[in-house]
Design an enzyme around this catalytic site. Structure first.
Site, PDB file in Angstrom:
ATOM      1  N   THR A   1       9.331   4.321  13.853  1.00 32.24           N
ATOM      2  CA  THR A   1       8.778   5.363  14.715  1.00 32.24           C
ATOM      3  C   THR A   1       8.518   6.610  13.884  1.00 32.24           C
ATOM      4  O   THR A   1       8.939   6.697  12.726  1.00 32.24           O
ATOM      5  CB  THR A   1       9.739   5.686  15.867  1.00 32.24           C
ATOM      6  OG1 THR A   1       9.082   6.523  16.824  1.00 32.24           O
ATOM      7  CG2 THR A   1      10.999   6.410  15.371  1.00 32.24           C
ATOM      8  N   CYS A   2       7.845   7.581  14.475  1.00 33.00           N
ATOM      9  CA  CYS A   2       7.580   8.843  13.780  1.00 33.00           C
ATOM     10  C   CYS A   2       8.858   9.653  13.593  1.00 33.00           C
ATOM     11  O   CYS A   2       9.789   9.553  14.378  1.00 33.00           O
ATOM     12  CB  CYS A   2       6.577   9.688  14.567  1.00 33.00           C
ATOM     13  SG  CYS A   2       4.918   8.996  14.621  1.00 33.00           S
ATOM     14  N   SER A   3       8.889  10.443  12.529  1.00 34.94           N
ATOM     15  CA  SER A   3       9.965  11.397  12.297  1.00 34.94           C
ATOM     16  C   SER A   3       9.345  12.764  12.078  1.00 34.94           C
ATOM     17  O   SER A   3       8.179  12.866  11.707  1.00 34.94           O
ATOM     18  CB  SER A   3      10.804  10.999  11.081  1.00 34.94           C
ATOM     19  OG  SER A   3      11.666   9.923  11.386  1.00 34.94           O
TER      20      SER A   3
END
Length: 232
Positions: free
Chosen positions: A215-217
């Site tokens: 997922t995005c960070s």
């Protein structure tokens, strides 16, 4: 002169009000979308309370391939497979627009996970804590050691244990298949060297499929959290 100053101040005031209204509208729209997304998946989750009702879920969306769940998090969602990796980026399980989209399998993977050498699953990191936002918990303390990722399919249940967890720039070169066991083993060792969490299992059977949940960070520009797993 006073009239000119007053005119300028009036223009600035109107501009400020306009900007405030614009951003207020954007916040409201995001809140509305988040609530809609929450309500959509809450209803879908009701079909799993007494075991996953695959027949019911497939009638809603035949692209479903599995269900992912992690205890101690809000991660409890269906997994779909689109024609491309953009198909479900902003499309929910009901195939309606939603910024949060779906949790989805890489389009190059096989929908039968047993046939994959490397299963990759993506999901948005929503700021309201939904979708894959809680995946970052795997980067804190002993969470990765104590928690498995449960991946259900109509055929079997995968109990996945993390062997490498870290955040880095988006990696668009993750391989789906390998030419031979040596190449796969080398790739696994590369992932293990990237691991940033102590005290988690640092082993993965190169004879079996590996799994990547990502997922995005928000630590840096175009960053991702990667949780690489193997069957327990």
């Amino acid at each position: 002169m006073k009239k000119l100053v007053r005119l300028i101040l009036d223009v600035l005031l109107i501009a400020c009000i306009g900007i405030a209204l614009y951003f207020g509208y954007q916040v409201y729209q995001r809140y509305k979308e988040d609530k809609q997304n929450h309500d959509t998946y809450q209803k879908i989750q009701s079909y799993t309370k007494k075991g996953i009702n695959w027949e019911k879920l497939k009638k809603i969306n035949p692209d479903i391939v599995g269900w992912i769940k992690v205890k101690g998090t809000k991660i409890n969602y269906p997994v779909v497979k689109g024609k491309t990796n953009r198909t479900y980026l902003h499309t929910d399980f009901n195939k309606k627009y939603s910024y949060g989209g779906c949790i989805f399998l890489d389009s190059h993977d096989h929908k039968d996970l047993d046939k994959n050498q490397h299963t990759i699953i993506y999901g948005h990191h929503m700021r309201n804590g939904s979708m894959f936002a809680d995946l970052v918990k795997f980067r804190k303390g002993n969470f990765a050691k104590k928690h498995q990722i449960l991946l259900y399919t109509p055929k079997k249940t995968y109990h996945l244990q993390a062997f490498s967890v870290y955040a880095k720039n988006a990696d668009s070169t993750m391989p789906i298949t390998f030419t031979d066991d040596t190449e796969k083993k080398d790739y696994i060792m590369r992932l293990i060297r990237r691991n940033g969490i102590p005290n988690i299992s640092k082993q993965a059977d190169d004879k079996k499929s590996i799994f990547t949940i990502t997922t995005c960070s928000y630590e840096g520009n175009d960053y991702r959290t990667y949780v690489h797993c193997a069957e327990k």
